[in-house]
Design an enzyme around this catalytic site. Structure first.
Site, mmCIF file in Angstrom:
data_model
loop_
_atom_site.group_PDB
_atom_site.id
_atom_site.type_symbol
_atom_site.label_atom_id
_atom_site.label_comp_id
_atom_site.label_asym_id
_atom_site.label_seq_id
_atom_site.Cartn_x
_atom_site.Cartn_y
_atom_site.Cartn_z
ATOM 1 N N LYS A 53 -28.596 -1.067 51.850
ATOM 2 C CA LYS A 53 -27.295 -0.630 51.331
ATOM 3 C C LYS A 53 -26.232 -0.726 52.421
ATOM 4 C CE LYS A 53 -29.149 2.427 47.829
ATOM 5 N NZ LYS A 53 -29.722 3.720 47.540
ATOM 6 N N GLN A 97 -30.156 9.871 48.413
ATOM 7 C CA GLN A 97 -31.340 9.060 48.105
ATOM 8 C C GLN A 97 -32.472 9.935 47.545
ATOM 9 O OE1 GLN A 97 -31.554 5.550 48.565
ATOM 10 N NE2 GLN A 97 -33.420 5.853 47.398
ATOM 11 N N ASP A 120 -23.523 7.096 41.952
ATOM 12 C CA ASP A 120 -24.832 6.826 41.350
ATOM 13 C C ASP A 120 -24.819 7.104 39.846
ATOM 14 O OD1 ASP A 120 -26.943 5.707 42.647
ATOM 15 O OD2 ASP A 120 -27.556 7.549 43.680
#
Ligand code: NAP
Length: 286
Positions: A53, A97, A120
């Site tokens: 990322k 995460q 997200d």
């Protein structure tokens, strides 16, 4: 014989467009979108994912801020970090995460992320906005699936779409996005009576189960467009999708490979959402 939907090529094209927009923001507003990535613990797969990322952000001019935290961090400390990132003006998107260690309630943390920075799309508000067709952030993998359908020239309108898997991060949002695009949608799961029968009616098939080769090629309707989200590492070390690729490609009109299909799109859509968050913040402050 199906055409292969090349996720890497589609992702590259979308990233090029994102970079142009990021450059435009720098020229016009003197700002760069910022993504904060919070990683708790030392899960090797998560570390690789976070590194990828970071690299992708750099390539398009998005600033990334890594927060690598020990697995012993308390829920309270993690909430405090999320709250400080919510207030930080250089951070436009926050990604926590998953999975988190068992002593931390993931839903508490995800709910603490500002809906303005929820790139997200996992905040309950973002999920609700998707249900009512509102303008919040959409989760990255399902958005990637929709982009791949578009790239394959497949308009869902009026088609029978079958989604296998009903997770909150893939199956359910994909089903809602297909419905929004006017497909007639069936969602299958582990208790579906006859998966084969449902799949055989699909003009568009999206599979997100996590069991290598569970969907047999002979179940697929000739001419269907198949998007395989599943990723399983085989004992040989190779990655495999949920669809039996070799036989499926002889029946489908277009199909994604694993790897190289949906995977590259997920990070790409994360960049897209971070850019959107930065643009939205400019709009709010004007
Ligand atoms: P998940 O939360 O484990 O959900 C799996 C779904 O599959 C569940 O809804 C489950 O049904 C269903 N299922 C399990 N066995 C089944 C069977 N025999 N027949 C029909 N349905 C069955 O998984 P997920 O997070 O959605 O991820 C799914 C796959 O996509 C995984 O391989 C994951 O690694 C991959 N993935 C890839 C990306 C990417 O970027 N490429 C991103 C996210 C996920 P129940 O609800 O009834 O249990």
């Amino acid at each position: 014989m199906a055409s292969i939907i090349d996720g890497k090529a589609v992702a590259k094209e979308v990233q090029k467009q994102i970079k142009e927009e990021v450059d435009g923001l720098a020229r016009r507003w003197g700002m760069a979108p910022g993504l904060a990535v919070v990683l708790v613990g030392d899960d090797p797969a998560s570390h690789i994912y976070v590194k990828n990322k970071e690299k992708a952000c750099k390539e398009v001019g998005i600033r990334s801020f890594e927060h690598l935290l020990p697995a012993t961090i308390s829920e309270k400390e993690l909430l405090a970090l999320v709250n400080s990132l919510n207030k930080d003006k250089s951070v436009h998107g926050i990604l926590v995460q998953l999975p988190l260690p068992a002593h931390i309630r993931a839903e508490k943390i995800l709910e603490a992320v500002s809906p303005y920075k929820d790139i997200d799309g996992f905040h309950p508000l973002s999920q609700g906005m998707l249900v009512i067709g509102g303008g919040g952030f959409r989760p990255c993998t399902p958005m990637g699936v929709m982009k791949l359908l578009e790239a394959a020239g497949c308009d869902p309108k009026g088609k029978n779409a079958v989604v296998v898997g009903r997770s909150n991060i893939v199956g359910k949002p994909v089903a809602l996005m297909l419905l929004e695009k006017h497909a007639t949608v069936t969602v299958c799961h582990s208790r579906t009576a006859s998966l084969r029968d449902e799949i055989s009616r699909a003009d568009i098939l999206v599979v997100a189960i996590g069991k290598a080769g569970l969907v047999r090629g002979e179940w697929i309707k000739p001419g269907a467009v198949v998007i395989d989200v599943g990723v399983t590492r085989l004992p040989s070390g190779k990655l495999a999708g949920d669809v039996e690729f070799e036989t499926a490609k002889d029946r489908a009109s277009a199909i994604t490979p694993v790897p190289g299909g949906v995977g590259p799109m997920t990070i790409c859509m994360l960049l897209y959402n971070t850019l959107k968050a930065a643009k939205d913040s400019i709009q709010r402050e004007r």
